[in-house]
Structures are given as C-alpha cells and as structure tokens.
Design a protein around this motif. Structure first.
Motif, short mmCIF file in Angstrom:
data_model
loop_
_atom_site.label_atom_id
_atom_site.label_comp_id
_atom_site.label_asym_id
_atom_site.label_seq_id
_atom_site.Cartn_x
_atom_site.Cartn_y
_atom_site.Cartn_z
N THR A 567 -1.99 -53.33 13.97
CA THR A 567 -3.35 -53.58 13.51
C THR A 567 -4.23 -52.39 13.83
OG1 THR A 567 -3.09 -55.95 13.93
CG2 THR A 567 -5.34 -55.12 13.69
N VAL A 568 -5.04 -51.98 12.86
CA VAL A 568 -5.95 -50.86 13.07
C VAL A 568 -7.07 -51.32 14.00
CG1 VAL A 568 -7.48 -49.18 12.01
CG2 VAL A 568 -5.41 -49.91 10.81
N LYS A 569 -6.97 -50.93 15.26
CA LYS A 569 -7.93 -51.37 16.27
C LYS A 569 -9.25 -50.60 16.16
CE LYS A 569 -8.49 -51.80 21.28
NZ LYS A 569 -7.83 -51.54 22.61
N GLU A 570 -9.15 -49.30 15.84
CA GLU A 570 -10.36 -48.47 15.83
C GLU A 570 -10.17 -47.30 14.87
OE1 GLU A 570 -13.31 -46.20 19.05
OE2 GLU A 570 -11.33 -46.95 19.67
N ILE A 571 -11.21 -47.01 14.09
CA ILE A 571 -11.26 -45.79 13.28
C ILE A 571 -12.37 -44.93 13.84
CG2 ILE A 571 -11.68 -44.83 10.99
CD1 ILE A 571 -10.56 -47.37 9.80
N LYS A 572 -12.03 -43.73 14.28
CA LYS A 572 -12.97 -42.89 15.01
C LYS A 572 -13.69 -41.87 14.13
CE LYS A 572 -10.72 -43.20 19.52
NZ LYS A 572 -11.93 -43.57 20.28
N VAL A 573 -13.42 -41.88 12.82
CA VAL A 573 -14.02 -40.89 11.94
C VAL A 573 -14.60 -41.58 10.72
CG1 VAL A 573 -12.55 -38.97 12.66
CG2 VAL A 573 -11.78 -40.51 10.82
N ALA A 574 -15.41 -40.83 9.98
CA ALA A 574 -15.96 -41.30 8.71
C ALA A 574 -15.79 -40.20 7.68
CB ALA A 574 -17.44 -41.67 8.88
N ALA A 575 -15.87 -40.54 6.41
CA ALA A 575 -15.78 -39.55 5.34
C ALA A 575 -16.86 -38.50 5.53
CB ALA A 575 -15.92 -40.22 3.98
N GLY A 576 -16.46 -37.25 5.47
CA GLY A 576 -17.39 -36.14 5.66
C GLY A 576 -17.34 -35.53 7.04
N ASP A 577 -16.70 -36.20 7.99
CA ASP A 577 -16.60 -35.66 9.36
C ASP A 577 -15.67 -34.45 9.40
OD1 ASP A 577 -18.25 -37.63 10.26
OD2 ASP A 577 -16.73 -38.71 11.41
N THR A 578 -16.01 -33.47 10.19
CA THR A 578 -15.14 -32.34 10.48
C THR A 578 -14.41 -32.62 11.78
OG1 THR A 578 -16.58 -30.77 9.36
CG2 THR A 578 -15.03 -29.87 10.95
N VAL A 579 -13.09 -32.43 11.78
CA VAL A 579 -12.28 -32.72 12.95
C VAL A 579 -11.46 -31.49 13.32
CG1 VAL A 579 -12.13 -35.18 12.42
CG2 VAL A 579 -10.36 -33.64 11.57
N GLY A 580 -11.02 -31.46 14.55
CA GLY A 580 -10.15 -30.38 15.02
C GLY A 580 -8.73 -30.88 15.20
N GLY A 581 -7.80 -29.94 15.26
CA GLY A 581 -6.42 -30.32 15.50
C GLY A 581 -6.28 -31.03 16.83
N GLY A 582 -5.64 -32.20 16.81
CA GLY A 582 -5.48 -33.00 18.02
C GLY A 582 -6.53 -34.07 18.22
N ASP A 583 -7.61 -34.05 17.42
CA ASP A 583 -8.61 -35.12 17.51
C ASP A 583 -7.97 -36.46 17.15
OD1 ASP A 583 -10.50 -33.28 18.19
OD2 ASP A 583 -11.70 -33.47 16.38
N ILE A 584 -8.37 -37.51 17.84
CA ILE A 584 -7.87 -38.85 17.53
C ILE A 584 -8.66 -39.42 16.36
CG2 ILE A 584 -7.41 -41.16 18.42
CD1 ILE A 584 -5.75 -38.94 19.70
N LEU A 585 -7.98 -39.75 15.29
CA LEU A 585 -8.63 -40.26 14.09
C LEU A 585 -8.70 -41.78 14.07
CD1 LEU A 585 -6.87 -37.95 11.46
CD2 LEU A 585 -8.93 -37.50 12.81
N ALA A 586 -7.64 -42.41 14.57
CA ALA A 586 -7.57 -43.87 14.54
C ALA A 586 -6.63 -44.34 15.65
CB ALA A 586 -7.08 -44.37 13.19
N VAL A 587 -6.81 -45.60 16.05
CA VAL A 587 -5.94 -46.19 17.06
C VAL A 587 -5.35 -47.47 16.48
CG1 VAL A 587 -5.81 -47.19 19.37
CG2 VAL A 587 -7.33 -45.25 18.94
N ILE A 588 -4.02 -47.60 16.58
CA ILE A 588 -3.31 -48.77 16.05
C ILE A 588 -2.72 -49.56 17.22
CG2 ILE A 588 -1.41 -49.56 14.59
CD1 ILE A 588 -1.72 -47.01 12.98
N GLU A 589 -2.98 -50.84 17.23
CA GLU A 589 -2.42 -51.73 18.24
C GLU A 589 -1.07 -52.24 17.73
OE1 GLU A 589 -4.27 -55.68 19.22
OE2 GLU A 589 -4.90 -54.53 20.98
N PRO A 590 0.00 -52.02 18.48
CA PRO A 590 1.34 -52.40 17.98
C PRO A 590 1.42 -53.86 17.58
CG PRO A 590 1.49 -51.10 19.99
CD PRO A 590 0.05 -51.45 19.83
N ALA A 591 2.24 -54.13 16.57
CA ALA A 591 2.44 -55.50 16.11
C ALA A 591 3.19 -56.31 17.17
CB ALA A 591 3.22 -55.49 14.81
#
Length: 591
Positions: A567-591
């Motif tokens: 389950t997608v627990k958290e989305i840490k970005v939005a459309a238009g955001d600039t991110v760097g390599g290694g930034d966490i984009l989303a967190v998934i809680e295992p099924a």
C-alpha cells in the motif's frame, strides 16, 4: 563573407561552430543561461550575452531573448547548431526579417522537411519509398489505435518537429496508446516547443542509414557520405560510422541520389541529412533533418571537408567548393564516432546521470578527435542534453578504426558522473558489431549488459554540503568614468533571525544506501530530475513493478516503479517538484 556570428546554442556544438568561425577570421557571440554562465562555449566566444533562466524554455528557446541578443550584438549571421531552434522556420524568418543571415536552409524548405509529416509527402513526390504511416498529424489516441489495428503492432508515435528519439514512443498494443500519446507530446513540447505527433509502422530489425548532403543557393547539391547509426538505445544513437558498412553494391549511391533529389525538390541549401531505414535489401525514407547532425564529424573525417565552414560559406552566398565527382574522389578510410553521455548503463538501463564532472582527460594519438563542451569542474545539468563529448576516430579500414576507437576509449577519463563508456566498449568489442549483424534494436534486445556496473560518484564531503550557493547580485560600477550596471554571482549568506529553524530538506537515503535498497519500499529517485506526473495516490494498493511517478531528466521521461507489492503509505513529491538522486519519492508499506 559574414563578419560576426551569434551561435544560438550551447555545449559541444556551440564550441564546434566557434572554432570553425575563428579559423575563418569571423568573430563569435555566445548566449548562455544562468546555469551556463561559466560554460566552455561562453569562455571561447569573443562576446557573450546572458539569456537568464535555467531551463531551455526559459533561455535557449525563448525567441524574444535570442532575437534581442542578436540585435544587441550586431551579429550579421546566426548559427542555430542542432536541437533548440535549428529546425524552427518561424525563428529563421524572424532572423531574416532583422536583416541577419540564418545559417541554415530557407524557411520554406524547413517548413516542409522539418515537419516529419510533410517531409514524407515530399519524399513521395520525389519517388522515394516511405515507411507505412500517416501523412497528416495524428488527432488523438483513437487514430493511433486504428492505425495499429489496421497495419499491425508495434507502431511508433513520433514528434513531427523533432528528432534524436525525443518524443518517440513505441506502442505494442492498443492498451498502451493513451499513456504513450501523452508522454510523446510532453517530451516533444519540452524539447522542440511543439507537440504535434504522427504514427508509422515500427520495423522489427532495421538498420538506420543516413546521407549527409550540402546544397548552395545556386541550386547545386552534393551528398558527402553515408553513415550507419544503428547502435542505439531508446532510439538515440550511441555509435555512428561512415561510410555505412556492408551495404549491397549500389545501395549507398542510390540512397545518395534519392537524398539529393528530395533536397532539390524543396529548394534546399545548407547542410542537411536524409535518414533511411534499411532492412532486407530495401531502404525507406524516414525523415530529413534540416540542420547539422551530432554525428557530422565522421563524414568530415573520411572526406577532409569542414561542414560548418561549408555552411557558413553557403549562407554568405558562395557556391559549393566541390562537385559531386570531386566529393566522391576524396572519400577515404573509415570513421567511428562514440557519443559519451552522462548515463549509467548498469544492466542496460542507461539512466541519466547529471552532476559535476570532477575530471576529464581526453585521449590522443593518430586519427583521434575529441569534441566537447565540458572541461574538468563543469557540471552536466538535468535541464539539458546529457552529451559530455564525442570521440571521433579515423582508420584506413573499418577494422583499424574499431581497434583505434577501443584504444582511445580505454584512455578516455571522465570522473564525477557515470557515462556510457562501459557500454560503448561492450558494443565495439562484440562480434555482432564487427560482422555488422546488428540493428537499431540490438543494444536493447540482444546485447547483454548485465555484467556492467557503474558505481555512484563519490559522495560530496560535508564541506561541499555546507558550501553556500551562489546568488545573483546587481550593482553599478564605474570603469574609466563610464557607468555600467553589472550582475555578480556571489555566495548566498542570508541573515537568519534568532531561533529560526533551518529549511527542511527532502528526505534522502543514508550514505550507505541501505535506506533505498531493493525491496525496501522506500522508492528513490535514481537521478536528478523533475516530477512530471503522479501515477498513484496515497492509499493505493500496488504490485511490484507498478508505475508510481514519471520523472523527467535531460528531456527524457522515466517511469519510476514500485519495488515491492503493498500500500502506498506516503507520496513525498508533487508534479513540478525538482528532486535529486537518492531523494525518497514514495513509501510503500508491504502487503
């Protein structure tokens, strides 16, 4: 002859034009974005004008800014390079209306040939066979589905005003059309400023062969050489060579003649390239690029013809320096060009890898040429093409050229960013390359790159992390009594109020990389880039491999997928955001 040329471009091609112009005694004017203010092309030019902005849309494809720089500089010629405005007829007309020479074809020829749809119509008029496809702009996804159902899958959606694989999406069935359509239009708009697309049949195992030609304003036109550009990934070329090897007798000449006829049919002058698809003894017109190509040096190396010099002379009204017979007589040997891109080829993924280049040491030796827009200490930005440089090698035979290219590649040093060099070596050393039994699909479908692993660049030191960023400060200075309004880039050292909290940074993985390991559920950005689209919402249930976000880096869209089911627990970005390599984009809680 022209006296002052403004180069409406950046990087390697701007450097290439500046050097040719300098040899001809012509002064040069560079333009630059904020990110390119210390770039090599800026340092080499006689004058330089700031465009402002960071992205191409804010700088290099802002026509008002470019036209103002042309006007202010007093340039009497404009060289567009490749990409950006190089195939934009409206820009060429605007330049001409200023009384300035556009170093390229007439706008009318660009209108017909730069638009891939109308160029197919021109090819039909000239009698050249074309790949089955539409001869009008596609109006929507339903039209793509109808074409695929009629002509068979896969089909390919292509940017009508683009090239180089940008805005090109292969679809294998009707269910893929909607996403591919939207992605092709986004990429086309981002890189070329227009989002029209068309569709054609996707050949299963073709070679990509093209013809370099040059015409003058007196109606003369010659073809310089053929080139094979079949070693590609994501429809972008990795390795090119001239002449195209192992074609049946008479095919190269037939392609050359067809290319010249197509060019003359639209009153073409300047340098241009007609691209063909070759398969099973037949060739089909693909498109015409109404500009200089990235791979033009291999044609120069086997003919000793400076194509940029010819472009400038033609623009100034001179006739071509050679006849077709003279060009034919001067071809000798074989040349190979290797594009060194800032990409990580680990496992054949070729992920964009922008960042600072800590060290560049080019190779040397007989028959070796290095074209680049970067030196040690420069940075590859996510906002532009990721070409670091081009290694161009000549040999008296193809076998000698291959061996010399391998030697030169093994000498080339590029540190600080991952590059395609390991994959290039695998290609050049492979028996399929030597035997010429590969196609445009070979790198992605047949070449085994599973053993390639390019480690990440060294992590920046804490001193680097704490170093202040540069900011622009405006001031007025006097030089010999004359006032000048100037801008300076100085360290940003803002005053922080007592008790103020530091700015919150986006979560990053630990230095060890453990936080983003495979199957962790913490989805990292594999590179610096911009979030284009979110594909899921928080709370959604996803399978491993499901798409989560679309990340654009270096004008290419990359889908970032889930590494586990859950389950997608958290989305840490939005459309238009600039991110760097290694930034966490989303967190998934295992099924």
């Amino acid at each position: 002859m022209l006296k002052k040329i403004l180069i409406a471009n950046r990087g390697e091609i701007a450097v290439r034009v500046i050097r040719a112009a300098r040899e001809m005694g012509i002064s040069t004017v560079a333009v630059y974005s904020e990110l390119d203010r210390d770039a090599l092309h800026v340092r080499l030019a006689d004058e330089a004008f700031a465009l402002g902005g960071q992205t191409a849309a804010e700088s290099y494809i802002d026509s008002d800014k470019l036209l103002d720089a042309i006007r202010t500089s007093g340039a009497d010629g404009v060289h567009p390079g490749y990409g950006f405005f190089s195939e934009n007829a409206d820009f060429a007309r605007a330049v001409a209306e200023m009384g300035v020479e556009f170093i390229g074809p007439p706008p009318e020829a660009m209108d017909e040939m730069s638009d891939k749809v109308s160029s197919r119509q021109a090819a039909i008029r000239g009698g050249a066979p074309i790949v089955p496809g539409t001869t009008e702009f596609a109006q929507g996804p339903d039209e793509i589905r109808a074409f695929g159902n009629e002509h068979g899958w896969p089909a390919v959606i292509k940017a009508a005003f683009g090239g180089g694989g940008r805005g090109m999406k292969v679809v294998h069935g009707p269910d893929e059309v909607d996403d591919a359509w939207a992605s092709a239009q986004r990429e086309a708009k981002s890189f070329f400023g227009r989002d029209e697309v068309y569709v054609e049949r996707y050949l299963t195992w073709p070679r990509h062969v093209e013809i370099q030609l040059v015409g003058d304003k007196q109606g003369n036109c010659v073809w310089i050489s053929s080139r094979d550009c079949s070693a590609q990934r994501r429809h972008q070329k990795l390795i090119e060579e001239a002449p195209a090897p192992m074609l049946p007798e008479g095919v190269e000449a037939a392609m050359g003649e067809a290319a010249v006829k197509a060019a003359k049919a639209v009153g073409y002058y300047g340098a241009g390239t007609v691209e063909f698809i070759y398969q099973d003894g037949e060739f089909f017109f693909l498109e015409m690029n109404t500009r200089l190509q990235v791979e033009h040096p291999v044609s120069e190396m086997i003919t000793d013809i400076d194509l940029v010099e010819w472009q400038i002379r033609v623009a100034a009204g001179e006739e071509l320096p050679m006849t077709q017979a003279e060009v034919d007589a001067c071809r000798r040997g074989h040349s190979i060009e290797v594009r060194i891109n800032a990409e990580d080829p680990t496992d054949g993924k070729f992920l964009p890898a922008p960042g600072p280049i800590s060290k560049v040491v080019p190779p040397d030796g007989f028959g070796v040429r290095w074209d680049t827009g970067y030196l040690s200490g420069d940075e590859i930005s996510q906002f532009y093409d990721n070409l670091v440089g081009k290694l161009v090698v000549w040999g008296r035979t193809r076998e000698v050229a291959i061996a010399r290219t391998i030697r030169a590649l093994e000498e080339l040093v590029v540190e600080g960013v991952a590059t395609t060099i390991p994959a290039d070596l695998e290609i050049l050393k492979h028996p399929d390359f030597a035997a010429m039994t590969f196609s445009t699909k070979w790198v992605e479908e047949k070449l085994d790159l599973s053993g390639i692993s390019v480690g990440p660049p060294p992590a920046p030191s804490s001193d680097d992390d704490d170093a202040p960023e540069l900011v622009r400060r405006n001031t007025t200075v006097e030089v010999n009594g004359k006032r000048f309004d100037v801008s300076m880039w100085v360290p940003d050292q803002p005053v922080v109020a007592a008790g103020a909290a530091p700015a919150k940074k986006r979560e990053k993985r630990a230095a060890s990389g453990g936080g983003g390991s495979a199957g962790s559920g913490k989805i990292e950005a594999p590179m610096q880039g911009t979030i284009v689209k979110l594909l899921v919402e928080e709370g959604a249930t996803v399978e491993a491999g499901a798409g989560l976000v679309v990340l654009e880096a270096m004008k290419m869209e990359n889908q970032i997928n889930a590494d586990i089911a859950g389950t997608v627990k958290e989305i840490k970005v939005a459309a238009g955001d600039t991110v760097g390599g290694g930034d966490i984009l989303a967190v998934i809680e295992p099924a």
